[in-house]
Design an enzyme around this catalytic site. Structure first.
Site, PDB file in Angstrom:
ATOM      1  N   HIS A 134       0.934  -1.116  -0.016  1.00 52.32           N
ATOM      2  CA  HIS A 134      -0.014   0.087  -0.165  1.00 52.32           C
ATOM      3  C   HIS A 134       0.803   1.198   0.082  1.00 52.32           C
ATOM      4  O   HIS A 134       2.038   1.136   0.354  1.00 52.32           O
ATOM      5  CB  HIS A 134      -0.907   0.035   1.314  1.00 52.32           C
ATOM      6  CG  HIS A 134      -0.151   0.151   2.641  1.00 52.32           C
ATOM      7  ND1 HIS A 134       0.405  -0.963   2.972  1.00 52.32           N
ATOM      8  CD2 HIS A 134       0.057   1.175   3.360  1.00 52.32           C
ATOM      9  CE1 HIS A 134       0.949  -0.629   4.306  1.00 52.32           C
ATOM     10  NE2 HIS A 134       0.600   0.800   4.360  1.00 52.32           N
ATOM     11  N   ASP A 145       0.349   5.080   1.698  1.00 50.27           N
ATOM     12  CA  ASP A 145      -0.689   5.716   2.915  1.00 50.27           C
ATOM     13  C   ASP A 145      -1.316   6.846   2.390  1.00 50.27           C
ATOM     14  O   ASP A 145      -0.688   7.631   1.662  1.00 50.27           O
ATOM     15  CB  ASP A 145       0.499   6.206   4.157  1.00 50.27           C
ATOM     16  CG  ASP A 145       1.170   4.860   4.654  1.00 50.27           C
ATOM     17  OD1 ASP A 145       0.603   3.886   4.844  1.00 50.27           O
ATOM     18  OD2 ASP A 145       2.290   5.473   5.288  1.00 50.27           O
ATOM     19  N   HIS A 150       4.887   0.145   0.320  1.00 51.08           N
ATOM     20  CA  HIS A 150       5.403  -0.464   1.255  1.00 51.08           C
ATOM     21  C   HIS A 150       4.872  -1.517   1.871  1.00 51.08           C
ATOM     22  O   HIS A 150       3.501  -1.714   1.644  1.00 51.08           O
ATOM     23  CB  HIS A 150       6.043   0.357   2.477  1.00 51.08           C
ATOM     24  CG  HIS A 150       4.971   1.411   3.104  1.00 51.08           C
ATOM     25  ND1 HIS A 150       4.422   2.491   2.488  1.00 51.08           N
ATOM     26  CD2 HIS A 150       4.242   1.049   4.274  1.00 51.08           C
ATOM     27  CE1 HIS A 150       3.518   2.906   3.362  1.00 51.08           C
ATOM     28  NE2 HIS A 150       3.478   2.087   4.442  1.00 51.08           N
ATOM     29  N   ARG A 203       5.520   6.299  14.118  1.00 46.91           N
ATOM     30  CA  ARG A 203       5.543   6.770  12.718  1.00 46.91           C
ATOM     31  C   ARG A 203       4.909   8.059  12.786  1.00 46.91           C
ATOM     32  O   ARG A 203       3.747   8.685  13.375  1.00 46.91           O
ATOM     33  CB  ARG A 203       4.327   5.789  11.931  1.00 46.91           C
ATOM     34  CG  ARG A 203       4.587   6.248  10.552  1.00 46.91           C
ATOM     35  CD  ARG A 203       3.490   5.236   9.712  1.00 46.91           C
ATOM     36  NE  ARG A 203       2.157   5.736   9.645  1.00 46.91           N
ATOM     37  CZ  ARG A 203       1.363   5.315   9.036  1.00 46.91           C
ATOM     38  NH1 ARG A 203       1.495   4.176   8.573  1.00 46.91           N
ATOM     39  NH2 ARG A 203       0.155   5.919   9.185  1.00 46.91           N
TER      40      ARG A 203
HETATM   41  C1  SIN Z   1       3.183   1.071   7.852  1.00 49.70           C
HETATM   42  O1  SIN Z   1       2.410   0.594   7.045  1.00 49.70           O
HETATM   43  O2  SIN Z   1       3.012   2.414   7.926  1.00 49.70           O
HETATM   44  C2  SIN Z   1       3.884   0.200   8.675  1.00 49.70           C
HETATM   45  C3  SIN Z   1       5.187  -0.056   8.280  1.00 49.70           C
HETATM   46  C4  SIN Z   1       5.902  -0.869   9.376  1.00 49.70           C
HETATM   47  O3  SIN Z   1       5.700  -1.229  10.229  1.00 49.70           O
HETATM   48  O4  SIN Z   1       7.111  -1.471   8.449  1.00 49.70           O
END
Ligand code: SIN
Length: 294
Positions: A100, A102, A256, A271
């Protein structure tokens, strides 16, 4: 000074490790300009051995833009601007499993995220990234021409909303504000990247729900082809986290995927997501304007 910074490519098409930057100290204008350019080029910047407090993490993020506070996941206690990406040893589900990008459901999708590793498993819990520049570049001229004229619909409803179809498993209780998952947006299928000026494919398996003006069956056929194509291993890199690593990725240039292969162990990441700008089509519309800041 930017001359100290070294970028070591992490794979053929995406990602670079950044050497010569101390994120605990304020970044100078030249450093920021060099890092912004590199983000547009590599899509993911990886900074190792950065011992950051939450305040320093916020300061680094704010030097690149305004923070986009996450609506749907719990925040780090005391830090509403930092989302907690957490999997406890007893949990089976994780956040981010599946390709995906974000916030593509927002009218101005997030620029990117700065993910900081606080606790990592002894093995596993890596994150995969894929280059949407490479995915676009490798298509035939004929399909590029077709895609250049298309727009896609993106939504948060089926993933985070009250009527969601996504199964969040044992993370269910940590999902918040499901009533405010009402975002829908239309973006070009091929965008002109706001920093690099390069064309990038901009659809993703989590949030894209169809091609504008096409039936579900027609959309599914095209999107499934694009998803398989874009996830080809040669377009990807794999980030092996160590504690105190910070990865800064660009949501317009990459996808990612957080691997969920470490059951029984803890993984805790912080994050911060940055606000982006509305996305312009990749098709040439006259003079190219590259927006340096975001
Ligand atoms: C996310 O999708 O933002 C998480 C990525 C991760 O935890 O590696």
């Amino acid at each position: 000074m930017s001359t100290r910074i070294e970028f070591k490519p992490a794979s053929a098409y995406v990602g670079a490790e950044v050497c010569g930057v101390d994120l605990t100290a304020p970044l100078g204008d030249e450093e920021l300009a060099s890092l912004r350019r590199a983000l547009g080029e590599y899509g993911v910047l990886v900074f190792r051995e950065q011992s950051l407090t939450p305040e320093q993490h916020i300061a680094v993020a704010e030097s690149f833009g305004n923070i986009d506070v996450n609506r749907f996941f719990a925040a780090v206690p005391g830090y509403p601007m930092i989302a907690e990406v957490r999997k406890d040893p007893g949990q089976k589900s994780n956040i981010g499993e599946g390709w995906h990008t974000d916030h593509s459901y927002d009218l101005a999708p997030a620029l990117g995220s700065l993910l900081y590793a606080r606790t990592v498993p002894t093995l596993g819990g890596d994150t995969l990234f894929a280059s949407m520049y490479a995915a676009y570049d490798a298509l035939s001229d004929g399909l590029k021409h077709t895609l250049d004229g298309l727009q896609a619909l993106h939504s948060s409803r089926h993933v985070f909303g009250a009527q969601r179809v996504r199964d969040w498993g044992d993370l269910q209780g940590r999902l918040m504000n499901t009533g405010s998952a009402t975002q829908d947006a239309v973006h070009p299928v091929v965008i002109r990247h706001p920093i690099s000026g390069r064309k990038a494919l901009y659809v993703n398996p989590d949030f894209t729900v169809g091609i504008d003006g096409w039936s579900q069956a027609e959309s599914r056929g095209l999107l499934e082809f694009l998803y398989q194509h874009a996830a080809r291993p040669e377009f990807t890199m794999r980030l092996r986290w160590r504690e105190n690593t910070l990865a800064f990725w660009d949501n317009r240039a990459t996808w990612h995927f957080a691997l969920n292969d470490y059951h029984g162990q803890a993984r805790l990441m912080h994050r911060i997501t940055l606000q982006g700008v509305p996305l312009l089509p990749g098709a040439d519309t006259g003079a190219l304007t590259v927006v340096a800041a975001t």
